[in-house]
Motif scaffolding. Sequence first.
Motif, PDB file in Angstrom:
ATOM      1  N   PRO A 411       0.572  -1.039   0.002  1.00 26.71           N
ATOM      2  CA  PRO A 411       0.078   0.623  -0.209  1.00 26.71           C
ATOM      3  C   PRO A 411       1.104   1.002   0.362  1.00 26.71           C
ATOM      4  CG  PRO A 411      -0.968  -1.546   1.482  1.00 26.71           C
ATOM      5  CD  PRO A 411       0.784  -2.508   1.079  1.00 26.71           C
ATOM      6  N   VAL A 412       1.501   1.465   0.974  1.00 28.10           N
ATOM      7  CA  VAL A 412       3.340   2.729   0.654  1.00 28.10           C
ATOM      8  C   VAL A 412       3.302   2.732  -0.351  1.00 28.10           C
ATOM      9  CG1 VAL A 412       4.964   3.563   1.556  1.00 28.10           C
ATOM     10  CG2 VAL A 412       3.539   2.215   3.018  1.00 28.10           C
ATOM     11  N   LEU A 413       3.887   1.737  -1.139  1.00 34.55           N
ATOM     12  CA  LEU A 413       4.536   2.034  -2.401  1.00 34.55           C
ATOM     13  C   LEU A 413       3.188   2.095  -3.282  1.00 34.55           C
ATOM     14  CD1 LEU A 413       7.244  -0.766  -3.189  1.00 34.55           C
ATOM     15  CD2 LEU A 413       7.781   1.210  -3.050  1.00 34.55           C
ATOM     16  N   ILE A 414       2.432   2.088  -3.541  1.00 35.80           N
ATOM     17  CA  ILE A 414       1.627   1.861  -4.724  1.00 35.80           C
ATOM     18  C   ILE A 414       0.529   4.121  -4.333  1.00 35.80           C
ATOM     19  CG2 ILE A 414      -0.775   1.537  -4.509  1.00 35.80           C
ATOM     20  CD1 ILE A 414      -0.962  -0.907  -4.837  1.00 35.80           C
ATOM     21  N   ASP A 415       0.801   4.017  -3.170  1.00 35.95           N
ATOM     22  CA  ASP A 415       0.749   5.651  -2.922  1.00 35.95           C
ATOM     23  C   ASP A 415       1.959   6.553  -3.428  1.00 35.95           C
ATOM     24  OD1 ASP A 415      -1.526   5.032  -1.662  1.00 35.95           O
ATOM     25  OD2 ASP A 415      -1.117   4.365   0.324  1.00 35.95           O
ATOM     26  N   LYS A 416       2.962   5.864  -3.077  1.00 33.81           N
ATOM     27  CA  LYS A 416       3.750   6.448  -3.264  1.00 33.81           C
ATOM     28  C   LYS A 416       4.154   6.880  -5.468  1.00 33.81           C
ATOM     29  CE  LYS A 416       7.631   6.214   0.200  1.00 33.81           C
ATOM     30  NZ  LYS A 416       8.799   5.740   0.893  1.00 33.81           N
ATOM     31  N   LEU A 417       3.574   5.901  -6.103  1.00 40.83           N
ATOM     32  CA  LEU A 417       3.488   5.516  -7.148  1.00 40.83           C
ATOM     33  C   LEU A 417       2.530   6.694  -7.525  1.00 40.83           C
ATOM     34  CD1 LEU A 417       3.701   2.131  -8.413  1.00 40.83           C
ATOM     35  CD2 LEU A 417       5.329   3.681  -8.686  1.00 40.83           C
ATOM     36  N   LYS A 418       1.289   6.856  -6.939  1.00 39.84           N
ATOM     37  CA  LYS A 418       0.254   8.132  -7.245  1.00 39.84           C
ATOM     38  C   LYS A 418       0.904   8.771  -6.854  1.00 39.84           C
ATOM     39  CE  LYS A 418      -3.700   4.770  -5.724  1.00 39.84           C
ATOM     40  NZ  LYS A 418      -4.970   4.296  -5.393  1.00 39.84           N
ATOM     41  N   LYS A 419       1.308   9.642  -5.895  1.00 40.82           N
ATOM     42  CA  LYS A 419       2.008  10.769  -6.000  1.00 40.82           C
ATOM     43  C   LYS A 419       3.175  11.617  -6.730  1.00 40.82           C
ATOM     44  CE  LYS A 419       4.963  13.251  -1.997  1.00 40.82           C
ATOM     45  NZ  LYS A 419       5.005  13.336  -0.420  1.00 40.82           N
TER      46      LYS A 419
END
Length: 451
Positions: A411-419
């Motif tokens: 979840p953290v990596l996915i949020d970073k990719l979105k950002k």
Amino acid sequence: MTAAAAKKPVMLCVDDEQSILNALKRLFFHVGLDIELATNGQDAIRILESKQVHLIISDMRMPEMNGAEFLSKAHEIQPDAYRILMTGYSDMASTIAAINDGRIHRYVQKPWNNKDLLNIVKDGLKLFHLEQANKRMQQQISQQNKELKELNHNLEEMVHQRTAQLKKTLAQLRGSMARSEQEKQNNLDILYNVISIHPSISAGFAVNVANLAKAIAEKMQLPTEDIENVALTALLHEIGMIGLPADLLKKPYYQLEGLEKQQFMEHASHAELILSPAPHLRAVVEGICCQYAHFNGNGYPAELKDTHIPLPARILAVARDYWLLMARRSYSKVLTPKEACTMIVRASHSLYDPDVINAFEACYQKSRDIFINSIRDGYSIDELKPGMRLRSALYNEAKILLLPKGCELTPVLIDKLKKYQRQHHQELKIDIAPQDGAATAFGAPTAPSEA
């Protein structure tokens, strides 16, 4: 000293026998030299300290200070003077030691041949003048460079900052090479990003070469470890270019002149220096260093030919030159994929290994997608779910590595990719491995797309 005499080259003759000095003076009387004589090393040193000397002839056997010792001191006082040692047969061991010590240019055995000695002196004076001219040219170049630096102060400052950043990254890399396999993988990712961020090196080019080299290695049915080494050799084959001047990298290879071509070839040696702290990359280093060897032995290094050239280098040469032919970096005309393939195949047996060429042709007939620069579509950011794994490495539009192959999404990596996507206004496409299959590590960042 008159003005006319001052223009004459100065030769210093040193021998404890006056008859020898007189003979040398007679021999060189009509050569147009200002001849200084000394019967011992101390007197000769005083002459060297008082005036410029172009050439020195010294006997080996002299009391208190022999010829080798004197010439060594002479080198300290006037390092540019051409130094000749006269010696008898019994002094040969001492003469060899003096040569190895680097303090003499030539030695002449007694009794000498007048014609040979005259030629040696003339050659020595030519070398002295050439070195002096070279120094003057270097000083002129240095002054011109100084003026250019003053005119381009801001640009130079940016270059220095970038160089310092790269050196810092490489220093950090050398300090971490002895860690675990995962740390080795991270280091390779850093190396790739060093290439990617350099303004004069195309990371996309490196990726295309790596894809093609890997496909050729697989077609040749090499062991898995060898395939990985071939692909990594191709991916990092231009890393040594970070040590080349920016002006040199701006020119295509076909526009380089003799000295520039020699300087360009040094990037292979720079790569060896950069990668030397990693003993597990020895095969990769050999492949990069030998990438310009020709199958017929006419390349660089010249002594390498046919199967004595490391296989990664033979495969890299084909993959690299194919992409160079379509990038106007080695050829004045931009070729189509078909034209580039034809030109590569024609050079079989001369430039390239025929076995590698056969595999290259087979790849072209079967998998033409690796012969064009394309990026595979994948999952959008909104389609990502925790637990998914990357089937291939994720790069941004500048071909800088964002996530390595095999990385599991959280979840953290996915949020970073979105950002990241929002901040950089780049639509990322992620190549996800099938859910029922485990991702296999390539051992280095492979490409935005795989063959």
